[in-house]
Design a protein around this motif. Structure first.
Motif, PDB file in Angstrom:
ATOM      1  N   ARG A 155       0.822  -1.208   0.000  1.00 20.81           N
ATOM      2  CA  ARG A 155       0.000   0.000   0.000  1.00 20.81           C
ATOM      3  C   ARG A 155       0.860   1.264   0.000  1.00 20.81           C
ATOM      4  O   ARG A 155       0.565   2.222  -0.689  1.00 20.81           O
ATOM      5  CB  ARG A 155      -0.941   0.011   1.209  1.00 20.81           C
ATOM      6  CG  ARG A 155      -1.922   1.183   1.181  1.00 20.81           C
ATOM      7  CD  ARG A 155      -2.892   1.107   2.325  1.00 20.81           C
ATOM      8  NE  ARG A 155      -2.220   1.346   3.593  1.00 20.81           N
ATOM      9  CZ  ARG A 155      -2.844   1.426   4.758  1.00 20.81           C
ATOM     10  NH1 ARG A 155      -4.149   1.238   4.825  1.00 20.81           N
ATOM     11  NH2 ARG A 155      -2.172   1.647   5.867  1.00 20.81           N
ATOM     12  N   ILE A 158       2.190   1.884  -3.417  1.00 19.63           N
ATOM     13  CA  ILE A 158       1.167   2.432  -4.316  1.00 19.63           C
ATOM     14  C   ILE A 158       0.946   3.909  -4.054  1.00 19.63           C
ATOM     15  O   ILE A 158       0.896   4.723  -4.988  1.00 19.63           O
ATOM     16  CB  ILE A 158      -0.152   1.635  -4.164  1.00 19.63           C
ATOM     17  CG1 ILE A 158       0.040   0.205  -4.674  1.00 19.63           C
ATOM     18  CG2 ILE A 158      -1.286   2.323  -4.920  1.00 19.63           C
ATOM     19  CD1 ILE A 158      -1.121  -0.723  -4.384  1.00 19.63           C
ATOM     20  N   VAL A 159       0.814   4.275  -2.776  1.00 14.80           N
ATOM     21  CA  VAL A 159       0.587   5.674  -2.432  1.00 14.80           C
ATOM     22  C   VAL A 159       1.779   6.533  -2.835  1.00 14.80           C
ATOM     23  O   VAL A 159       1.616   7.635  -3.381  1.00 14.80           O
ATOM     24  CB  VAL A 159       0.296   5.817  -0.921  1.00 14.80           C
ATOM     25  CG1 VAL A 159       0.222   7.278  -0.522  1.00 14.80           C
ATOM     26  CG2 VAL A 159      -1.009   5.113  -0.567  1.00 14.80           C
ATOM     27  N   GLY A 161       3.900   5.908  -5.241  1.00 16.37           N
ATOM     28  CA  GLY A 161       3.878   6.006  -6.710  1.00 16.37           C
ATOM     29  C   GLY A 161       2.841   6.997  -7.205  1.00 16.37           C
ATOM     30  O   GLY A 161       3.109   7.785  -8.129  1.00 16.37           O
ATOM     31  N   LEU A 162       1.653   6.972  -6.612  1.00 17.95           N
ATOM     32  CA  LEU A 162       0.599   7.905  -7.028  1.00 17.95           C
ATOM     33  C   LEU A 162       0.983   9.345  -6.728  1.00 17.95           C
ATOM     34  O   LEU A 162       0.803  10.239  -7.568  1.00 17.95           O
ATOM     35  CB  LEU A 162      -0.723   7.550  -6.331  1.00 17.95           C
ATOM     36  CG  LEU A 162      -1.389   6.259  -6.801  1.00 17.95           C
ATOM     37  CD1 LEU A 162      -2.617   5.957  -5.936  1.00 17.95           C
ATOM     38  CD2 LEU A 162      -1.790   6.371  -8.268  1.00 17.95           C
ATOM     39  N   LEU A 163       1.513   9.578  -5.525  1.00 19.18           N
ATOM     40  CA  LEU A 163       1.941  10.932  -5.185  1.00 19.18           C
ATOM     41  C   LEU A 163       3.029  11.406  -6.133  1.00 19.18           C
ATOM     42  O   LEU A 163       2.988  12.530  -6.639  1.00 19.18           O
ATOM     43  CB  LEU A 163       2.454  10.996  -3.743  1.00 19.18           C
ATOM     44  CG  LEU A 163       3.058  12.355  -3.342  1.00 19.18           C
ATOM     45  CD1 LEU A 163       1.984  13.435  -3.331  1.00 19.18           C
ATOM     46  CD2 LEU A 163       3.737  12.277  -1.985  1.00 19.18           C
ATOM     47  N   ALA A 165       3.637  10.397  -9.181  1.00 18.08           N
ATOM     48  CA  ALA A 165       3.107  10.597 -10.533  1.00 18.08           C
ATOM     49  C   ALA A 165       2.386  11.928 -10.669  1.00 18.08           C
ATOM     50  O   ALA A 165       2.448  12.575 -11.717  1.00 18.08           O
ATOM     51  CB  ALA A 165       2.161   9.447 -10.882  1.00 18.08           C
ATOM     52  N   VAL A 166       1.712  12.350  -9.616  1.00 23.57           N
ATOM     53  CA  VAL A 166       0.993  13.630  -9.650  1.00 23.57           C
ATOM     54  C   VAL A 166       1.926  14.795  -9.359  1.00 23.57           C
ATOM     55  O   VAL A 166       1.918  15.818 -10.052  1.00 23.57           O
ATOM     56  CB  VAL A 166      -0.181  13.619  -8.643  1.00 23.57           C
ATOM     57  CG1 VAL A 166      -0.815  15.009  -8.536  1.00 23.57           C
ATOM     58  CG2 VAL A 166      -1.226  12.588  -9.048  1.00 23.57           C
TER      59      VAL A 166
END
Length: 197
Positions: A155, A158-159, A161-163, A165-166
């Motif tokens: 988890r 994933i978090v 990676g998402l942060l 990417a944005v």
């Protein structure tokens, strides 16, 4: 009064920070040289063209450029419209900073740190400039906040990676914070001896 002050002091400091940034934002001062150079790119290009190298020796993350262009499309090409994304980033950074400070210190210390953050001359100025610096502050704070989440596992990957990417669409400086965060996540994920509360 003491209990009331303890409960509401952070909100008053955040309010002070918002007020200082709002006063700077509505002051109506003209764009300075670097801002004007960036504004020419924003006003004179389409969203797709803003992905290309910028004119006038300017470098700026595309997400910030797009937000600024969207503000121009919605509100016209005034100084206030061009500076709106930076202003909003500056406002959002106040509560994020306090949450981060509370994670590492007590209530009184966090309030003191928030007070310094709220009235910082440079941070107030960045919130009313057509430059990405207030976005650098906000997204770096969010990355540090994520770094404080010490639970290893998928988890967190994933978090992170998402942060990442944005964030890289809105800040160049956050890359350095994210690089450190990735090393930390990798270390905690691969070392089974590490256990966090």
């Amino acid at each position: 009064l003491g209990v009331w002050a303890k409960a509401y002091w952070p909100w008053m400091l955040i309010g002070l920070g918002v007020l200082l940034r709002a006063v700077q934002y509505v002051s109506g001062r003209s764009l300075w040289t670097d801002e004007a150079s960036l504004a020419l790119n924003i006003v004179g290009r389409s969203y797709a063209e803003l992905l290309l190298p910028l004119d006038n020796d300017q470098v700026c993350p595309p997400g910030f450029l797009w937000l600024s262009r969207a503000a121009v499309d919605l509100f016209g090409s005034s100084e206030a419209a061009l500076r709106l994304p930076a202003f909003l980033f500056g406002i959002l950074s106040l509560p994020v900073f306090y949450v981060l400070a509370r994670r590492w210190t007590g209530r009184a210390e966090a309030a003191l740190a928030l007070g310094v953050f709220a009235i910082s001359e440079h941070l107030v100025a960045y919130s009313a400039e057509l430059k990405q610096y207030s976005g650098d502050v906000l997204f770096s704070l969010l990355a540090f906040l994520l770094a404080g989440q010490r639970a290893p596992g998928v988890r967190r990957w994933i978090v992170t990676g998402l942060l990442g990417a944005v964030a890289v669409w809105f800040s160049h400086a956050v890359v350095f914070v994210l690089a450190n965060l990735v090393v930390d996540v990798l270390y905690t994920f691969l070392d089974p001896r590490i256990r966090y509360e």
